[in-house]
Design a protein around this motif. Structure first.
Motif, PDB file in Angstrom:
ATOM      1  N   UNK A  40       0.890  -1.376  -0.174  1.00 35.40           N
ATOM      2  CA  UNK A  40      -0.007   0.062  -0.068  1.00 35.40           C
ATOM      3  C   UNK A  40       0.841   1.232   0.012  1.00 35.40           C
ATOM      4  N   UNK A  41       2.080   1.161  -0.343  1.00 34.21           N
ATOM      5  CA  UNK A  41       3.086   2.264  -0.514  1.00 34.21           C
ATOM      6  C   UNK A  41       3.751   2.909   0.942  1.00 34.21           C
ATOM      7  N   UNK A  42       3.555   1.981   2.131  1.00 34.28           N
ATOM      8  CA  UNK A  42       4.261   2.453   3.416  1.00 34.28           C
ATOM      9  C   UNK A  42       5.732   2.343   3.127  1.00 34.28           C
ATOM     10  N   UNK A  43       6.310   3.364   3.358  1.00 26.56           N
ATOM     11  CA  UNK A  43       7.821   3.445   3.276  1.00 26.56           C
ATOM     12  C   UNK A  43       8.502   2.292   3.950  1.00 26.56           C
ATOM     13  N   UNK A  44       9.786   1.777   3.460  1.00 28.88           N
ATOM     14  CA  UNK A  44      10.514   0.828   4.218  1.00 28.88           C
ATOM     15  C   UNK A  44      10.983   1.149   5.611  1.00 28.88           C
ATOM     16  N   UNK A  45      11.430   2.460   5.713  1.00 29.63           N
ATOM     17  CA  UNK A  45      11.957   3.051   7.078  1.00 29.63           C
ATOM     18  C   UNK A  45      10.606   3.126   7.975  1.00 29.63           C
ATOM     19  N   UNK A  46       9.666   3.361   7.650  1.00 31.74           N
ATOM     20  CA  UNK A  46       8.389   3.494   8.665  1.00 31.74           C
ATOM     21  C   UNK A  46       7.780   2.190   8.927  1.00 31.74           C
ATOM     22  N   UNK A  47       8.074   1.277   7.960  1.00 33.90           N
ATOM     23  CA  UNK A  47       7.724  -0.143   8.362  1.00 33.90           C
ATOM     24  C   UNK A  47       8.479  -0.756   9.303  1.00 33.90           C
ATOM     25  N   UNK A  48       9.885  -0.326   9.251  1.00 34.92           N
ATOM     26  CA  UNK A  48      10.727  -0.792  10.423  1.00 34.92           C
ATOM     27  C   UNK A  48      10.413  -0.169  11.652  1.00 34.92           C
ATOM     28  N   UNK A  49      10.629   1.099  11.712  1.00 36.61           N
ATOM     29  CA  UNK A  49      10.558   1.962  12.877  1.00 36.61           C
ATOM     30  C   UNK A  49       9.207   1.821  13.544  1.00 36.61           C
ATOM     31  N   UNK A  50       8.224   1.971  12.790  1.00 35.45           N
ATOM     32  CA  UNK A  50       6.713   1.929  13.236  1.00 35.45           C
ATOM     33  C   UNK A  50       6.131   0.543  13.730  1.00 35.45           C
ATOM     34  N   UNK A  63       4.281  11.592   6.898  1.00 35.53           N
ATOM     35  CA  UNK A  63       5.310  10.446   6.931  1.00 35.53           C
ATOM     36  C   UNK A  63       6.858  11.139   6.838  1.00 35.53           C
ATOM     37  N   UNK A  64       7.015  12.141   5.867  1.00 34.47           N
ATOM     38  CA  UNK A  64       8.163  12.491   5.583  1.00 34.47           C
ATOM     39  C   UNK A  64       8.375  13.657   6.966  1.00 34.47           C
ATOM     40  N   UNK A  65       7.408  14.067   7.485  1.00 34.00           N
ATOM     41  CA  UNK A  65       7.490  14.849   8.768  1.00 34.00           C
ATOM     42  C   UNK A  65       8.139  14.090   9.677  1.00 34.00           C
ATOM     43  N   UNK A  66       7.472  12.807   9.864  1.00 32.63           N
ATOM     44  CA  UNK A  66       7.944  12.244  10.906  1.00 32.63           C
ATOM     45  C   UNK A  66       9.357  11.704  10.780  1.00 32.63           C
TER      46      UNK A  66
END
Lengths: 363, 544
Positions: free
Chosen positions: A269-279, B1-4
């Motif tokens: 769904x387009x969630x970034x890899x960084x956010x997947x890891x950290x979140x 997201x970019x903000x976070x």
């Protein structure tokens, strides 16, 4: 998107058991059982320490055997009561322990209990500092390694992790000291604080002996800064040992979690890899860390002996080394028993925390 | 997201900068503006690797304990900084009022830090107590010539002596047996713990103890009620910091974390520090003697061994004296900061001679295997003889390990000895050495007063400090004779005879003599004043 982010990972993949599947009586019963298990654990440890310390005979023979005329040796052994049956001594020792009497050191005639409380706080402080280093270094770097898996940063971090846990702690300590104290002069060479800070902190009403805590309580920010500066290198020397293990563990677990369905769904769904890891991936990856943390306490306390000696951090490890040199059997036994108790209690706490985070561990 | 992501990056950056700033702001003092010793203004910090055995004067006879006692307890007699001559300290006058009576009159208005008055009764109590307790590690042997102590009035005390005209008695009162303690605080017949002493505040010296962590940190404060000859200290307060490792002691004085580093830096450290522009190495006359002690009961062929034979035991000692290479130890281990010693009295003291140089080795101070072999063959000793040689790794400096490794090598290389080298930490070592635990062992001696007698009486009279079961009536007579000989040249002759007699018996084997050494920051003054022949460390003369 919202559902994916907010839903607990354990529920999202549907793999975790529900409470109905639990065979126990819930968290309360689990905690009670774990708590009760502390006592036999400590009892077994105390028993092992007592008998292991006597494998080579009584402490007087161990220290002076071959160097004292036999009759004098016998007199001393008799005066100290070491010629009585071993089980009589053992039960007497247990009786003393129950009443909190660890005996008196042979080499400097101090109450072992007083010595343990005096120096225990220093070791506690070092252990907390080292644990912080392990967590602050191991977890973020593990996540970065997972995020950049099989790329250059991952390779570098994996080598770093191997170096961390393969390097003997005293060697790491000496390298750090040589680099940051001797060559660069950035950090203090040894000790827990400057003399003025130590004097200020020991003059406080009812000091805890944990310097940063005493500095905070007294609002003495200069002392806090000084104590922090003194703590950096010992904490790094000891903490990096565990950080390497944490780094590897987090990396492996995050990579595993990143392959889960709910993460794949997020990725699609387009969630970034960084956010997947950290979140999303780090929470399930932390559960094994908490369990390993309990086991690492024992490793850390062992490392504390070498770290404290290297940095003249006058805690239990430093004293243990000193008393071992002095062949002070009673003091060594007291310190080892206390360390055993710390390990048992820490493991209990870790088990409870792990159970609170992940209900599966109650099975 | 970019903000976070940006927020996370910012937070990490902020944490990193904060941590760096905290660390940078609180690093070692270096610049001299720290809140440590440098910021104390009137405070000086002295670092040492010595240890305190006990603060009770009746229970210790070691440099580490005496160094602290010198700051906190008053003495009847003392020596002015820069000299070794004894003169009245808290005494108004002190002199022989008859050959066997030494009368001391105290200054008026003396008191302890706890408010108790210091009278002649406290003086009698203090001296009697040392004799009565007679602790194995205590200085009672220094008072061997004391018959009794008599109180005349509140400020007058008379010491009655066994032998008249005791030339060193004033020096004894300035030494380990001389601290005056509060009879209302100390028990008369047993030792007192350090914590109880600190609580009782029985201090009337230049300083009082403000806080005490045994062998970690002692905080001293100038005592306004001190009325002795040393006067007001040059600093308001002093701290004594204890180190386990002389490397850390060296690094801390280099970085300015302590003002003065005292005993015991290694020879390598000293040589290295000479090149450091931030510190100054101060050297003073050295009275230190390093030697090996023989226990006459338990050494090979000793009196209480199954193979007891005095002649063979003597041959073992003589062979050792001929085999050891003092020059090699002094130059290779101690880089010239120690010199070879050929007598039990170090070179430079009035009356010192070098009898061992002629009697053992090649006659010029070098080793001689032939002479050692002859000693063995004359006595019928079969080589190799197994020696249990004990040394201490933490009290006489780290180089003790190297020193004794070299001695072991020299002895074994001769083929006459097989050495079982062992080491024990000081606190245990100091207790066990008097209990016949060690047959042959290392000791060092830092004199209590600057007189050749201080190297004789404590060691070679019956019931001596060594407790090594050595007795020789003629040696005892010579030692007694030099004590009471008023004529200077006649006394020198007797001192020489005593050294020769002791060298024949070899109750101890002298190896090296050393210099006093302190390293201080360039802004520290007064260090040289305490490096005198009294061998007392006086923190009161140091300032910055």
């Amino acid at each position: 998107m919202t559902t994916l982010i907010e839903a607990p990972p354990s529920d999202a993949d549907g793999l975790l058991p529900t409470k109905k599947k639990s065979s126990g009586g819930g968290l309360g019963q689990y905690i009670l059982i774990r708590f009760l298990l502390i006592f036999p654990t400590i009892f077994i440890l105390v028993t092992l320490v007592f008998f292991l310390m006597r494998i080579t005979g009584d402490p007087i023979t161990a220290a002076l055997g071959g160097r004292l005329p036999p009759e004098q040796l016998a007199d001393r052994i008799h005066a100290a009561g070491y010629d009585r049956p071993i089980f009589v001594q053992y039960f007497e020792y247990l009786g003393q322990l129950i009443t909190g009497n660890f005996g008196t050191t042979l080499s400097d005639n101090r109450q072992v209990s007083e010595m343990l409380t005096t120096y225990g706080s220093a070791t506690l402080e070092l252990s907390i500092n080292a644990l912080l280093v392990a967590l602050l270094v191991g977890i973020p770097l593990g996540m970065i390694a997972a995020h950049r898996r099989d790329k250059a940063p991952d390779a570098v971090l994996r080598i770093f992790a191997i170096l961390c846990y393969a390097t003997p702690v005293f060697f790491a300590g000496m390298l750090l000291k040589l680099t940051f104290s001797v060559w660069l002069g950035w950090l203090p060479v040894a000790g827990r604080a400057k003399t003025s800070t130590e004097l200020a902190l020991t003059a406080l009403q009812a000091p805890t002996g944990v310097y940063w805590l005493d500095a905070l309580r007294s609002g003495n920010m200069a002392a806090l800064g000084d104590v922090t500066a003194h703590a950096v290198l010992p904490a790094l020397a000891l903490g990096l040992l565990t950080a390497g293990i944490f780094l590897r563990l987090v990396r492996t677990n995050v990579i595993g979690t990143l392959g889960k369905d709910y993460v794949e769904a997020g990725r699609s769904r387009g969630v970034s890899e960084f956010r997947l890891v950290t979140k999303h991936a780090y929470k399930p990856a932390l559960i094994p860390i908490i369990t390993v943390m309990g086991l690492q306490i024992a490793v850390m306390l062992g490392g504390a002996v070498l770290t404290e000696t290297t940095f003249e951090w006058k805690g239990l490890g430093f004293q243990l080394a000193t008393y071992l040199t002095a062949r002070d059997f009673v003091a060594v036994q007291g310190i080892v028993v206390l360390l055993a108790v710390i390990v048992a209690v820490t493991n209990f706490i870790v088990d409870i925390v792990a159970a609170l985070i992940d209900p599966r561990v109650r099975y | 997201m970019a903000m976070n992501k940006k927020a996370l990056q910012s937070a990490i950056a902020l944490a990193g900068v904060s941590a760096f700033a905290l660390t940078a702001c609180t690093g070692p003092s270096g610049g001299g503006t720290s809140s440590g010793s440098a910021a104390g203004g009137g405070t000086i910090t002295y670092g040492t690797t010595d240890k305190v055995v006990t603060l009770d004067p009746a229970g210790s006879y070691d440099a580490g304990s005496f160094m602290v006692m010198n700051q906190i307890y008053p003495f009847l007699m003392n020596s002015k900084p820069g000299t070794a001559d004894s003169s009245p300290d808290i005494a108004e006058s002190a002199s022989f009022t008859s050959p066997t009576e030494y009368t001391v009159k105290l200054k008026s208005g003396l008191k302890f830090a706890n408010g108790h008055a210091l009278t002649s009764s406290d003086v009698k109590f203090s001296i009697d107590r040392v004799v009565k307790i007679n602790d194995d590690n205590g200085p009672a042997s220094l008072l061997g010539n004391l018959a009794s102590v008599e109180v005349k009035d509140d400020s007058t005390v008379v010491f009655k002596l066994k032998e008249g005209n005791d030339q060193v008695f004033p020096g004894v009162l300035a030494a380990n047996a001389g601290p005056i303690v509060d009879e209302e605080v100390f028990p008369a017949d047993k030792l007192m713990s350090d914590d109880e002493i600190v609580k009782g505040k029985p201090f009337a010296g230049q300083y009082t103890i403000e806080s005490y962590k045994k062998n970690e940190l002692i905080s001293l404060k100038a005592n306004p009620d001190y009325k002795g000859m040393l006067g007001k200290p040059a600093n308001d307060s002093a701290t004594i910091k204890y180190y386990a490792d002389s490397n850390n002691l060296k690094l801390d004085v280099q970085q300015g974390n302590i003002d003065v580093a005292g005993r015991s830096l290694t020879a390598t450290d000293a040589a290295d520090l000479e090149k450091d522009s931030k510190v100054k190495v101060h050297k003073g006359p050295g009275g230190e003697l390093r030697y090996i002690v023989f226990n006459f009961d338990t050494m090979p062929f000793g009196a209480k061994t199954p193979e007891a034979d005095p002649a063979k035991a003597l041959a073992v000692r003589q062979a050792m004296a001929s085999v050891v290479d003092r020059d090699a130890i002094a130059s290779q281990v101690y880089k010239g900061t120690y010199l070879p010693a050929y007598s039990v009295v170090p070179d430079g003291f009035v009356g010192a001679i070098k009898p061992l140089k002629d009697m053992y080795g090649d006659g010029n101070g070098k080793p001689s295997l032939d002479k050692a072999k002859k000693a063995f063959s004359d006595a019928g000793v079969t080589a190799p003889v197994t020696l249990k040689l004990q040394y201490n790794p933490d009290h006489y400096g780290k180089s003790s390990g190297d020193e004794y490794a070299m001695i072991k090598e020299q002895l074994e290389k001769s083929g006459l000895f097989k050495v079982d080298l062992q080491s024990t930490e000081w606190v245990t070592y100091n207790k066990d050495r008097t209990k016949d635990v060690y047959p042959v062992y290392q000791l060092g001696w830092f004199p209590d007063y600057s007189d050749a007698d201080n190297y004789l009486t404590p060691f070679f009279i019956p019931g001596n400090f060594l407790k090594n079961h050595y007795e020789n009536a003629s040696v005892t007579d010579l030692i007694k004779k030099q004590l009471t000989t008023v004529d200077k040249s006649a006394r020198e002759k007797v001192l020489g005879d005593a050294q020769t007699a002791v060298a024949k018996d070899l109750s101890t084997l002298p190896l090296l003599q050393g210099a006093q050494l302190m390293v201080a920051g360039k802004d520290v003054q007064g260090v040289d004043k305490t490096l005198d022949a009294s061998f007392k460390t006086r923190l009161g003369v140091i300032s910055k």
